[in-house]
Design an enzyme around this catalytic site. Structure first.
Site, PDB file in Angstrom:
ATOM      1  N   GLU A   1      -4.317  -8.435 -13.108  1.00  0.00           N
ATOM      2  CA  GLU A   1      -4.783  -9.863 -12.516  1.00  0.00           C
ATOM      3  C   GLU A   1      -6.084 -10.053 -12.646  1.00  0.00           C
ATOM      4  OE1 GLU A   1      -1.727 -11.664  -9.220  1.00  0.00           O
ATOM      5  OE2 GLU A   1      -3.646 -11.311  -8.717  1.00  0.00           O
TER       6      GLU A   1
ATOM      7  N   HIS B   1       8.916  13.085 -21.419  1.00  0.00           N
ATOM      8  CA  HIS B   1      10.158  13.088 -22.403  1.00  0.00           C
ATOM      9  C   HIS B   1      10.722  11.395 -22.950  1.00  0.00           C
ATOM     10  CE1 HIS B   1      10.812  17.379 -21.039  1.00  0.00           C
ATOM     11  NE2 HIS B   1       9.918  17.276 -20.052  1.00  0.00           N
TER      12      HIS B   1
ATOM     13  N   LYS C   1       5.246 -20.402 -11.375  1.00  0.00           N
ATOM     14  CA  LYS C   1       5.938 -21.525  -9.867  1.00  0.00           C
ATOM     15  C   LYS C   1       5.559 -23.098 -10.252  1.00  0.00           C
ATOM     16  CE  LYS C   1       3.039 -18.563  -6.854  1.00  0.00           C
ATOM     17  NZ  LYS C   1       1.644 -18.243  -5.947  1.00  0.00           N
TER      18      LYS C   1
HETATM   19  O1  PA5 Z   1      -3.836 -10.994  -6.121  1.00  0.00           O
HETATM   20  C1  PA5 Z   1      -3.353 -11.631  -5.667  1.00  0.00           C
HETATM   21  O2  PA5 Z   1      -3.804 -13.142  -4.594  1.00  0.00           O
HETATM   22  C2  PA5 Z   1      -1.954 -12.365  -5.350  1.00  0.00           C
HETATM   23  O3  PA5 Z   1      -1.403 -11.132  -5.885  1.00  0.00           O
HETATM   24  C3  PA5 Z   1      -1.433 -12.670  -3.669  1.00  0.00           C
HETATM   25  O4  PA5 Z   1      -1.578 -11.171  -3.801  1.00  0.00           O
HETATM   26  C4  PA5 Z   1      -0.259 -12.376  -4.806  1.00  0.00           C
HETATM   27  O5  PA5 Z   1       0.031 -13.459  -5.371  1.00  0.00           O
HETATM   28  C5  PA5 Z   1       0.539 -13.327  -2.944  1.00  0.00           C
HETATM   29  O6  PA5 Z   1       0.276 -14.081  -2.480  1.00  0.00           O
HETATM   30  P1  PA5 Z   1       0.182 -14.906  -1.290  1.00  0.00           P
HETATM   31  O7  PA5 Z   1      -0.460 -13.850  -0.315  1.00  0.00           O
HETATM   32  O8  PA5 Z   1      -0.675 -15.829  -0.492  1.00  0.00           O
HETATM   33  O9  PA5 Z   1       1.952 -14.796  -0.489  1.00  0.00           O
END
Ligand code: PA5
Length: 450
Positions: free
Chosen positions: A290, A311, A425
């Site tokens: 990310e 394996h 989303k």
């Molecule tokens: O690193 C990030 O910001 C994302 O992976 C969030 O942690 C994830 O989308 C969950 O979001 P939230 O904590 O707003 O529910």
């Protein structure tokens, strides 16, 4: 005292250490951007000095909540997705606190931690609700935005179960909310219902939040010493403040990744020889994937569990397309001793291993595999971690966070945003007829039919 070591010497004939030294100017620039708050995403640097900045008051509040969860419940259901669950899950799995075969020393007085809200599998939620009917449980729902669909659905379902089992008043004492200080649907709900709340600081993104209440409350509830973990992170924070790579393993790792990426190695495999690292690898994948995968750039982070995956995927690593490099997690000290028994007979031909410790055999598998993969042309870096304790886990988490930020700046991206996560989303909400998304829905439905 022992410390973490990052070693590329086994790959010396593939790339020399001076190749990394040539990246020192880039490392220094990234270090300056990070420590002088001048790089992109600098509004999300709260994690950088968090191990030093977290207050005793906050730690005590977390420990008190964890104590009361343990007194009241056998099970803690942690609801969250992405950065709102992976860090806690990684630590619990590493310290065996979430396993069937719990290590007593680490989970004394802990609750069993179960996760929900990371997917929308109805079979899982159905089985979980049925199982929870017979358990005393508490919920910790975690969402920074407070609006993420997967945990919101799981929370609605499990809250309904809890309220029908314990009633509204008692449920108030069994629900802990970890979210933004002021905004979001979850914060509003917590205010309205009077749930106990913990704050995710504004300047810390989800994937950098394991050392905030996001990770610390579930980890403390499982009976793990969060102060020891923070102590390890604090030491890492101190050790990795040096901009010179020679004395900074976290920066060596960032330089190695970037050097190999520039050579066309676009996939990094994080390999461990201990299945309890599975969720640490998942956490690492989110952290690096990310943070770096944007603007058409980034190393694709993958993980393999050896020797199991030798394996299956071992063939590809040894002999497939030469686009990957491998980072091996090596644990110096194993806690359990398991010897291959001497049966007095040798029908299975295993006598050459009799009385040998399984950890030694595993270590030889690691060494043999590293040499084979290097012979197959795979560059390898070995990250040696002294042992699996809360201290060293805290240290490792910070090691990766720091190297990820530096590596992202070297790559020229903002390591602290995740604009791409919004696209699915937007489509999903439109298809689910969320108010306000009518025109997108029509466009998407026409596109799907084509
Ligand atoms: O690193 C990030 O910001 C994302 O992976 C969030 O942690 C994830 O989308 C969950 O979001 P939230 O904590 O707003 O529910």
């Amino acid at each position: 005292m022992n410390s973490i070591k990052f070693d590329i010497s086994k790959s010396a004939h593939i790339f020399k250490s001076h190749c990394l030294q040539q990246l020192q100017p880039q490392i220094s620039l990234a270090h300056k951007q990070l420590h002088e708050n001048t790089g992109p995403g600098n509004e999300f640097l709260g994690w950088l000095n968090l191990p030093d900045n977290i207050s005793t008051k906050e730690i005590n509040r977390i420990k008190e909540a964890a104590d009361s969860i343990r007194q009241k419940s056998e099970v803690l259901v942690v609801i969250g997705i992405g950065g709102s669950y992976l860090g806690a899950r990684a630590v619990l799995e590493l310290l065996k606190a979430n396993s069937m075969f719990q290590s007593e020393s680490l989970t004394n007085n802990g609750v069993q931690v179960i996760f929900a809200g990371q997917h929308m599998d109805s079979d899982y939620l159905k089985a979980l609700t049925k199982w929870l009917e017979k358990k005393d449980f508490t919920i910790n729902v975690i969402s920074k935005s407070g609006t993420t669909t997967e945990p919101a659905i799981a929370f609605r379902i499990l809250r309904q179960l809890m309220e029908s089992k314990y009633g509204q008043e008692e449920s108030k004492r069994r629900i802990y909310v970890t979210t933004d200080e002021k905004k979001g649907a979850l914060k509003n709900l917590a205010n309205e219902k009077g749930y106990k709340s913990f704050v995710i600081p504004d300047d810390i993104g989800g994937r950098y939040s394991v050392l905030t209440p996001v990770g610390l409350l579930p980890i403390a509830s499982a009976g793990i010493d969060i102060e020891e973990m923070l102590e390890g992170a604090r030491k890492a924070c101190e050790d990795f403040r040096n901009s010179l790579m020679d004395n900074n393993a976290s920066y060596q790792y960032a330089a190695y990744r970037n050097f190999l990426y520039q050579q066309g190695r676009t996939i990094e495999v994080l390999a461990s020889y201990d299945p309890s690292f599975h969720y640490l690898c998942e956490w690492w994948k989110q952290l690096f994937g990310e943070s770096e995968g944007k603007d058409g750039r980034g190393i694709f982070p993958a993980s393999l569990q050896f020797t199991t995956d030798l394996h299956s995927m071992g063939q590809y690593v040894q002999d497939g397309r030469r686009i990957l490099f491998e980072t091996v997690l090596n644990i110096e000290k194993s806690h359990s001793e398991v010897l291959v028994p001497d049966t007095g007979e040798n029908e299975d031909g295993l006598d050459y291993l009799k009385n040998k410790d399984l950890a030694t055999i595993n270590q030889k598998a690691l060494e043999g595999t590293v040499m084979a993969h290097i012979d197959g042309g795979v560059p390898i870096g070995i990250l040696t971690i002294p042992e699996k304790t809360p201290y060293w886990i805290g240290y490792v988490l910070y090691f990766f966070q720091k190297s990820c930020a530096i590596s992202g700046y070297m790559l020229g991206v903002n390591p602290f945003d995740q604009p791409g996560v919004e696209d699915y989303k937007r489509n999903m909400f439109a298809l689910l007829e969320k108010p306000g998304s009518e025109s997108t829905r029509r466009e998407l439905e026409a596109k799907w039919k084509k």
